[in-house]
Write an enzyme that holds these catalytic residues in place. Structure first.
Site, PDB file in Angstrom:
ATOM      1  N   TYR A 175      11.927   7.068  15.198  1.00 44.21           N
ATOM      2  CA  TYR A 175      11.783   7.165  13.736  1.00 44.21           C
ATOM      3  C   TYR A 175      12.877   8.070  13.167  1.00 44.21           C
ATOM      4  CZ  TYR A 175       9.162   7.926   9.330  1.00 44.21           C
ATOM      5  OH  TYR A 175       8.757   7.991   8.023  1.00 44.21           O
ATOM      6  N   ASP A 211       6.112  -7.886   1.183  1.00 44.06           N
ATOM      7  CA  ASP A 211       5.447  -7.272   2.337  1.00 44.06           C
ATOM      8  C   ASP A 211       5.178  -8.360   3.366  1.00 44.06           C
ATOM      9  OD1 ASP A 211       3.740  -5.558   4.047  1.00 44.06           O
ATOM     10  OD2 ASP A 211       3.662  -4.238   2.307  1.00 44.06           O
ATOM     11  N   ALA A 231       9.825  -0.450   3.134  1.00 45.88           N
ATOM     12  CA  ALA A 231       9.067  -0.850   4.331  1.00 45.88           C
ATOM     13  C   ALA A 231       9.458   0.035   5.503  1.00 45.88           C
ATOM     14  CB  ALA A 231       9.352  -2.314   4.660  1.00 45.88           C
ATOM     15  N   ARG A 288       0.843  -1.201   0.000  1.00 46.25           N
ATOM     16  CA  ARG A 288       0.000   0.000   0.000  1.00 46.25           C
ATOM     17  C   ARG A 288       0.881   1.254   0.000  1.00 46.25           C
ATOM     18  NH1 ARG A 288      -1.829   0.004   6.407  1.00 46.25           N
ATOM     19  NH2 ARG A 288      -0.098   1.320   7.082  1.00 46.25           N
TER      20      ARG A 288
HETATM   21  N1  LIG Z   1       3.756   8.999   4.355  1.00 42.82           N
HETATM   22  C1  LIG Z   1       4.673   9.929   4.566  1.00 42.82           C
HETATM   23  O1  LIG Z   1       4.356  11.115   4.703  1.00 42.82           O
HETATM   24  C2  LIG Z   1       6.132   9.564   4.647  1.00 42.82           C
HETATM   25  C3  LIG Z   1       7.036  10.584   4.836  1.00 42.82           C
HETATM   26  C4  LIG Z   1       8.392  10.296   4.911  1.00 42.82           C
HETATM   27  C5  LIG Z   1       8.834   8.993   4.769  1.00 42.82           C
HETATM   28  N2  LIG Z   1       7.933   7.991   4.590  1.00 42.82           N
HETATM   29  C6  LIG Z   1       8.479   6.620   4.462  1.00 42.82           C
HETATM   30  O2  LIG Z   1       8.000   6.015   3.273  1.00 42.82           O
HETATM   31  C7  LIG Z   1       7.852   4.593   3.471  1.00 42.82           C
HETATM   32  C8  LIG Z   1       6.437   4.166   3.124  1.00 42.82           C
HETATM   33  O3  LIG Z   1       5.525   4.933   3.929  1.00 42.82           O
HETATM   34  P1  LIG Z   1       3.941   4.835   3.774  1.00 42.82           P
HETATM   35  O4  LIG Z   1       3.404   6.139   4.232  1.00 42.82           O
HETATM   36  O5  LIG Z   1       3.582   4.313   2.435  1.00 42.82           O
HETATM   37  O6  LIG Z   1       3.639   3.747   4.918  1.00 42.82           O
HETATM   38  P2  LIG Z   1       2.408   2.714   5.077  1.00 42.82           P
HETATM   39  O7  LIG Z   1       2.303   2.452   6.536  1.00 42.82           O
HETATM   40  O8  LIG Z   1       1.202   3.189   4.346  1.00 42.82           O
HETATM   41  O9  LIG Z   1       2.977   1.403   4.320  1.00 42.82           O
HETATM   42  C9  LIG Z   1       4.103   0.712   4.804  1.00 42.82           C
HETATM   43  C10 LIG Z   1       4.129  -0.705   4.232  1.00 42.82           C
HETATM   44  O10 LIG Z   1       5.272  -1.370   4.795  1.00 42.82           O
HETATM   45  C11 LIG Z   1       4.859  -2.663   5.226  1.00 42.82           C
HETATM   46  N3  LIG Z   1       5.707  -3.142   6.299  1.00 42.82           N
HETATM   47  C12 LIG Z   1       5.730  -2.716   7.581  1.00 42.82           C
HETATM   48  N4  LIG Z   1       6.606  -3.455   8.288  1.00 42.82           N
HETATM   49  C13 LIG Z   1       7.145  -4.360   7.433  1.00 42.82           C
HETATM   50  C14 LIG Z   1       8.108  -5.393   7.587  1.00 42.82           C
HETATM   51  N5  LIG Z   1       8.667  -5.668   8.761  1.00 42.82           N
HETATM   52  N6  LIG Z   1       8.435  -6.134   6.485  1.00 42.82           N
HETATM   53  C15 LIG Z   1       7.848  -5.888   5.296  1.00 42.82           C
HETATM   54  N7  LIG Z   1       6.930  -4.921   5.106  1.00 42.82           N
HETATM   55  C16 LIG Z   1       6.579  -4.161   6.169  1.00 42.82           C
HETATM   56  C17 LIG Z   1       3.420  -2.475   5.667  1.00 42.82           C
HETATM   57  O11 LIG Z   1       2.710  -3.712   5.696  1.00 42.82           O
HETATM   58  C18 LIG Z   1       2.888  -1.523   4.610  1.00 42.82           C
HETATM   59  O12 LIG Z   1       2.413  -2.199   3.479  1.00 42.82           O
HETATM   60  C19 LIG Z   1       8.231   4.332   4.925  1.00 42.82           C
HETATM   61  O13 LIG Z   1       9.584   3.950   5.009  1.00 42.82           O
HETATM   62  C20 LIG Z   1       8.026   5.688   5.588  1.00 42.82           C
HETATM   63  O14 LIG Z   1       8.803   5.844   6.739  1.00 42.82           O
HETATM   64  C21 LIG Z   1       6.584   8.245   4.531  1.00 42.82           C
END
Ligand SMILES: NC(=O)c1ccc[n+]([C@@H]2O[C@H](COP(=O)([O-])OP(=O)(O)OC[C@H]3O[C@@H](n4cnc5c(N)ncnc54)[C@H](O)[C@@H]3O)[C@@H](O)[C@H]2O)c1
Length: 442
Positions: free
Chosen positions: A347, A232, A283, A211
């Site tokens: 984080y 995932d 992830a 996702r």
């Molecule tokens: N959304 C934001 O604003 C934002 C900002 C900066 C950085 N990020 C980074 O971008 C990346 C994706 O973020 P997102 O918002 O899409 O997060 P999200 O929570 O929507 O999706 C994260 C995905 O990672 C998977 N996941 C979690 N733990 C796992 C594991 N141990 N092994 C395999 N898969 C695992 C989850 O099942 C999920 O599908 C992350 O690294 C997050 O820190 C996001």
């Protein structure tokens, strides 16, 4: 998650109202569409001394841009490209004002300002001060631009190939990258045979692909021609299959933090692929608490998923036989890793750690047949992760960037897609922010 304010302010009544009471007026950004031209109108090319560089003109023309070298005075510009590579003294900087000031008034919505410069290299203090000054010009200009327009700086080392970077920063693929500078080095950066499918023939694996940003990255890599493996957690299996069916990918149940994850990954790659060209460490999890209240489990789980897994998997790949030549690794960092964020010491540690990781590992990856490793640092992106924030905080956070809106997962995905391509071979050990020029923090 839907940005209702963005929709409202882009209606006639909403725009007039916002203008009258002084509310932000974010623009609907111009994003990449297959088959659409690089820019929505003509581009003006110039240099700090006034003469447009022929090589750059040829490059832009080759990319299909309607390239001009004089400002007719009534043309609306989709892009302004300034070659400032010859800057070596402060008095030359006035050339930036001379070139940009007039045409800026006629910059189209979602227009692009791109400045090319040489990186400071420590050999001469006046030269370095003058080169660094361009960074201040671009970052400040980015804060002045309106209606979705962006300004960015490319620092070109001797021998670097410009084409892929110039195309990316002018295109709709860089819609949410603003006020940034990125260094292009001399590493091999072969252009793709087909610019619409720059990853044709490549095998890519994205972690956390069920996702959000991970699913968007997988979609962009597949669109660009890669065979994609989506990894995932087993409990995300159903969502993972949906993404796989939508984009034509294969799936792998993998907890990246499990002790045997690196080994399982290598075994999978050996059994099901001819080797890996592109790895995206996406992830990630959050377990937010003030440090005084944080439990050991909250600390450990975030460290394990967001940072330790990346270190272990990289080490296994570099030590194994599955990582192909000129491979590309892209790691998800965050602006929290650059600026810090209240309630996110765990984080923040991981996302800053990822930056340390790519900077340090760059040399090792170069040694692996000219491979690269880079980080992308998203700012505020609308996903399920950010949907969990309280509504008022989310609404404020969305406006706190020069582009006055949150990014979309696809904005991060386009940056990752570009860094995964062969043409981005000059970028190594760097962090590219996709944050609309966040106004808070670094
Ligand atoms: N959304 C934001 O604003 C934002 C900002 C900066 C950085 N990020 C980074 O971008 C990346 C994706 O973020 P997102 O918002 O899409 O997060 P999200 O929570 O929507 O999706 C994260 C995905 O990672 C998977 N996941 C979690 N733990 C796992 C594991 N141990 N092994 C395999 N898969 C695992 C989850 O099942 C999920 O599908 C992350 O690294 C997050 O820190 C996001």
């Amino acid at each position: 998650m839907n940005d209702r304010y963005l929709g409202l302010v882009n209606t006639q009544i909403g725009s007039a109202l916002a203008s009258r009471v002084g509310l932000p007026r974010p623009a609907v950004l111009r994003r990449y569409q297959a088959g659409a031209p690089l820019l929505a109108g003509p581009v003006l090319l110039g240099s700090i001394s006034g003469t447009a560089p022929p090589a750059l003109a040829g490059l832009l023309a080759g990319a299909g841009a309607d390239t001009r070298t004089t400002d007719a005075g009534d043309v609306a510009w989709a892009g302004l490209v300034l070659d400032a590579t010859e800057v070596s003294a402060p008095d030359q900087l006035a050339g930036a004002r001379t070139f940009l000031a007039g045409p800026l008034r006629r910059l189209m919505p979602c227009g692009r300002v791109l400045v090319l410069a040489r990186p400071a290299d420590g050999t001469d203090v006046t030269v370095d001060a003058s080169r660094q000054a361009l960074d201040g010009i671009v970052r400040s200009l980015a804060k002045e631009l309106q209606r979705g327009a962006t300004a960015n700086l490319l620092l070109i080392e001797q021998g670097a190939s410009l084409e892929s970077g110039v195309r990316f920063f002018l295109s709709g693929k860089s819609a949410y990258i603003d006020g940034q500078s990125l260094r292009l080095g001399a590493g091999p950066a072969p252009p793709p045979t087909d610019w619409n499918r720059p990853l044709a023939g490549k095998t890519a694996l994205v972690t956390g692909a069920a996702r959000g940003i991970g699913a968007a990255i997988a979609g962009v890599l597949a669109r660009d021609g890669a065979r994609v493996v989506l990894a995932d957690l087993p409990q995300a299996g159903e969502a993972l299959v949906k993404v796989a069916n939508r984009i034509g990918a294969t799936t792998l149940h993998l907890d990246v933090a499990a002790p045997d994850a690196p080994e399982r990954l290598l075994t999978y790659l050996a059994a099901h692929t001819d080797g890996l060209d592109v790895l995206i460490h996406n992830a990630g999890i959050t377990r937010d608490k003030l440090l005084v209240n944080m439990a050991a489990e909250q600390w450990d789980s975030v460290l394990a998923v967001n940072l330790i897994s990346q270190l272990r998997i990289n080490a296994a790949l570099l030590g194994g036989e599955q990582l192909r030549a000129q491979a590309r690794v892209v790691c998800l960092s965050s602006t929290t890793g650059l600026a810090g964020n209240r309630g996110q010491t765990n984080y923040g540690a991981t996302k800053a750690g990822v930056i340390g990781l790519v900077r340090s590992a760059a040399r090792e990856f170069t040694a692996h047949a000219d491979s690269t490793i880079n980080a992308v640092a998203p700012g505020f992106i609308d996903t399920e992760m950010t949907a969990r924030m309280p509504m008022a905080t989310r609404e404020v956070a969305r406006r706190l960037s020069s582009l006055q809106q949150a990014g979309l997962p696809v904005d991060v995905a386009e940056a990752v897609g570009w860094l995964s391509s062969s043409g981005a071979g000059g970028v190594n050990g760097q962090v590219l922010r996709v944050c609309g020029q966040n106004l808070v923090g670094a």
